[in-house]
Design an enzyme around this catalytic site. Structure first.
Site, PDB file in Angstrom:
ATOM      1  N   HIS A   1       0.898  -1.050  -0.102  1.00  0.00           N
ATOM      2  CA  HIS A   1      -0.039   0.024  -0.098  1.00  0.00           C
ATOM      3  C   HIS A   1       0.978   1.288  -0.217  1.00  0.00           C
ATOM      4  CE1 HIS A   1      -3.609   2.553   1.217  1.00  0.00           C
ATOM      5  NE2 HIS A   1      -2.474   3.284   1.813  1.00  0.00           N
ATOM      6  N   GLU A   2       1.872   1.291   0.932  1.00  0.00           N
ATOM      7  CA  GLU A   2       2.534   2.595   0.959  1.00  0.00           C
ATOM      8  C   GLU A   2       3.292   2.917  -0.127  1.00  0.00           C
ATOM      9  OE1 GLU A   2       2.012   4.981   3.198  1.00  0.00           O
ATOM     10  OE2 GLU A   2       0.520   3.446   4.340  1.00  0.00           O
TER      11      GLU A   2
ATOM     12  N   HIS B   1       1.689   4.725  -2.816  1.00  0.00           N
ATOM     13  CA  HIS B   1       1.892   6.218  -2.633  1.00  0.00           C
ATOM     14  C   HIS B   1       3.430   6.436  -3.413  1.00  0.00           C
ATOM     15  CE1 HIS B   1      -1.626   6.693  -0.273  1.00  0.00           C
ATOM     16  NE2 HIS B   1      -1.199   5.990   0.708  1.00  0.00           N
TER      17      HIS B   1
ATOM     18  N   HIS C   1       3.212   6.816  -6.793  1.00  0.00           N
ATOM     19  CA  HIS C   1       2.478   8.297  -7.274  1.00  0.00           C
ATOM     20  C   HIS C   1       3.498   9.415  -7.064  1.00  0.00           C
ATOM     21  CE1 HIS C   1      -1.854  10.161  -6.926  1.00  0.00           C
ATOM     22  NE2 HIS C   1      -1.105  10.274  -7.883  1.00  0.00           N
TER      23      HIS C   1
HETATM   24 ZN    ZN Z   1      -2.392   5.288   2.262  1.00  0.00          ZN
END
Ligand code: ZN
Length: 719
Positions: free
Chosen positions: A504-505, A508, A511
């Site tokens: 998940h991290e 980011h 991104h």
């Molecule tokens: Zn998050």
């Protein structure tokens, strides 16, 4: 000015809502005394990618650099405001984008270290600078001369010959000024400042009360027999907590800030479970000095009045206008569409548990205090496995390099090379240089995965250096987790949840790394709050993608792959409990909306009665599943997530749709990754967020994939 005035600083200084105004003093004058060479922030880092000089930065460097940074930016902004030349896009908007370099690079480090590796000195600087930063922000957003330039450009925006991104930047600046109150009369500006000042202090009192109530609501146990079922280490922790609180020889069950409490899963003593649940649910409403109910009502009233002053129906209207959701109606529809099905599923889960209670001759009806205990029994019956069977297959280096990085290689062609020469702030932090498939450099990635006493809880990503098309800087990003560090020489074996969080991290991080925009305002994760969790949620899908899993989930001693049967149980167990999870989340999200959709003059003065009535009206007043947060300890809605708690679910609609798209298009393939990168991950906030989604998906989002994932599809039907 959400991103430009540095969210990192805003978060670190944690006062009131970023982008709004506070009553404040004039900004501090520039510090003249310190020689430039003495403070590593005063010059641009000479390290690769302008990486922070963690080899040189000391506590005493932050405050002078932040103060000088604010003073420099104020001077830069003043020069733009009084420029005798007629306003142009270049001499006003682009010029503003270029201001604040010192402040931004200092705040990026300071803000993150305040979370990742804090100390009393950093905490002191946080407290000292919070009002100064608020004043700095006000000084820019309420500068009438500056706003006149922005407004005149905005009025003629179609005639300026701007490209799309530049036009969007102009619009963004105009909106930020207006939303901060720039169009108000001087008298109204003063009213607004006073409201903001009061809201800021109410928010501070609220959060201090929440913390104090957590600490004073712990449940004291006199007889260790009552703790039957609790793991030995939790019993030890309870004894230590009691001792620390002056009750040596007893046991103290400390609370955490959600309605549900972890010990409820294990405690066999029903009376104690009920005492704990009662203590949890009544926090902040007990009529003592930490009672938050009046504050909730007061904040709701002030926010409603502020929204009216700014020209909005209510606070939710004000907040949602600037989010992907766009309108109050859209958010209400999403939440109310899901509520009946979620509660129906929760009732089904309850029926399974009631069957166990009845079979055991319990003779009682399942209540909120019993839910976690009996849910665990169902889980064990249905999916018998133990976390300790899993962890040997999730060794941290395997997960990171052969899982997370490998997936990024398969999807995007990325390559990673560890850089032990880049300085770090703690020996556990590691740095990798990230390269494109053709070997060209992309950026730096820092991994700070272990828990330590100086680190806040949870997991997060930040950017030390954002991508900036004006200056050509490439991104420097970091991920943080709180994985317990094993004793010396032992391997780090992760839980499945920690594995998913790592993916998940890194979503980011991608991104941030892929950001390819012209203006720093739009870089990387500078997107609406209800959009930003979406790319990271999508990246979680690769954690269980068969070919990725086969590459990393290998026994740390034998190298054997994780047994399929075990994996199947894990995945099936993941689906269990969605009725409860969705219901408690929706109840909190609905409550947040109800509080903030009250209009000025019609705000309830009894926050508790209002809460009960709002939950009932939403069909979410199912007693065995209380809201994840009740009003009096709902910290999200006092801070940056007011009228925004729905954002996690909104992002998940887009996430579930995108996972479907990958599956429809052959899954893990370079061309799929490249499409996601080109249309969405590289675009930051440079286009309307829903347009980015449409560019990626080829159409508007549908809610169905989310319903399937959360087990709500059958209950809702084909709507
Ligand atoms: Zn998050």
């Amino acid at each position: 000015m959400k991103s430009k005035l540095s969210l990192a600083l805003a978060a670190a200084l944690a006062t009131a809502t970023p982008g709004l105004l506070h009553a404040a003093d004039a900004p501090a004058p520039a510090q003249a005394a310190e020689p430039v060479s003495a403070n590593p922030f005063f010059t641009v880092s000479s390290l690769p990618y302008q990486a922070p000089r963690f080899d040189l930065i000391k506590n005493e460097h932050y405050q002078p650099a932040l103060e000088r940074g604010m003073a420099e930016q104020r001077a830069e902004i003043d020069a733009i405001a009084v420029n005798p030349d007629a306003p142009t896009f270049e001499n006003t908007i682009v010029a503003m984008e270029k201001t604040g370099a010192l402040l931004n690079r200092t705040a990026a480090v300071f803000g993150n270290l305040a979370g990742a590796h804090t100390n009393p000195e950093i905490q002191k600087v946080q407290a000292a600078l919070a009002p100064k930063f608020a004043a700095h922000q006000d000084a820019i957003l309420l500068d009438g001369t500056l706003f006149a330039r922005v407004k005149s450009l905005h009025d003629q925006r179609d005639a300026l010959g701007l490209d799309d991104q530049s036009k969007r930047l102009l619009e963004r600046y105009y909106i930020d000024f207006v939303r901060a109150g720039a169009n108000l009369s001087d008298a109204d500006k003063e009213t607004l400042k006073a409201m903001n000042a009061e809201l800021a202090s109410l928010a501070t009192t609220f959060s201090q009360n929440v913390l104090k109530e957590v600490n004073t609501s712990g449940v004291l146990v006199e007889d260790v027999a009552e703790l039957d079922g609790l793991p030995a280490e939790a019993v030890t922790a309870a004894a230590e907590a009691a001792k620390a609180a002056g009750h040596e020889g007893k046991w103290l069950i400390a609370l955490q800030n959600t309605s549900g409490q972890p010990p409820l899963t294990n405690l066999t003593n029903r009376a104690l479970r009920q005492r704990i649940m009662e203590a949890s649910l009544t926090r902040g409403t007990r009529g003592n000095e930490y009672d938050n109910t009046a504050i909730v009502a007061k904040v709701a009233k002030l926010r409603a009045e502020r929204a009216r002053l700014l020209g909005y129906d209510n606070h939710a209207h004000y907040v949602l206008e600037d989010e992907t959701a766009g309108t109050v109606a859209a958010v209400n529809k999403l939440l109310s569409d899901l509520a009946p099905a979620a509660v129906a599923n929760a009732r089904k889960e309850a029926a399974e548990m009631q069957a166990i209670i009845d079979a055991e001759g319990g003779g009682f009806e399942l209540g909120a205090a019993d839910w976690a205990f009996y849910a665990e029994k169902v889980r064990q019956q249905k999916y018998a496995f133990d976390e300790s069977q899993l962890r040997p297959y999730f060794e941290i280096n395997n997960v990171l390099e052969k899982g997370v990085f490998y997936a990024a290689g398969q999807l995007f062609g990325l390559q990673f090379k560890e850089r032990k020469d880049i300085p770090v702030y703690h020996p556990d932090v590691r740095v990798w240089e990230v390269f494109e498939a053709d070997g060209s450099p992309l950026g730096l990635f820092y991994g700070d995965f272990y828990a330590r006493p100086t680190k806040r809880g949870g997991a997060w990503m930040n950017a030390y250096v954002p991508q900036n098309g004006l200056t050509g800087t490439r991104p420097v990003v970091a991920n943080h987790q709180n994985i317990p560090k094993p004793s010396e020489g032992q391997p780090t074996l992760m839980t499945f949840d920690e594995v998913t969080t790592m993916f998940h991290e890194f979503g980011h991080a991608l991104h941030g790394l892929f950001s390819d925009v012209k203006y720093p305002q739009f870089a990387g994760t500078s997107v609406p709050r209800d959009f930003v969790e979406y790319p990271s949620q999508v990246n979680e899908m690769w954690a269980t993608w068969p070919s990725i899993l086969a590459n990393y989930a290998k026994h740390h001693q034998t190298g054997e792959p994780i047994p399929q049967a075990l994996l199947d149980k894990v995945l099936a167990a993941e689906q269990y409990g969605q009725g409860h999870a969705t219901t408690e989340y929706l109840a909190a999200a609905m409550l947040d909306q109800a509080i903030h959709q009250q209009t000025a003059g019609n705000v309830a003065t009894d926050a508790l009665a209002f809460e009960a009535q709002a939950l009932k009206a939403a069909g979410l007043d199912y007693a065995p599943v209380p809201p994840r947060y009740r009003s009096a300890y709902f910290s999200h809605i006092m801070g940056g997530y007011s009228a925004g708690y729905y954002a996690y679910l909104w992002s998940e609609v887009l996430d579930a749709e995108s996972v479907e798209w990958f599956k429809e298009n052959g899954g893990l393939k370079r061309e799929n990754g490249d499409h996601f990168r080109r249309t969405l991950l590289s675009q930051g906030g440079s286009k309307d967020a829903m347009q980015l989604f449409r560019d990626f998906r080829g159409r508007d989002p549908e809610v169905r994939p989310l319903l399937v994932r959360r087990g709500l599809d059958e209950a809702i039907g084909d709507e």
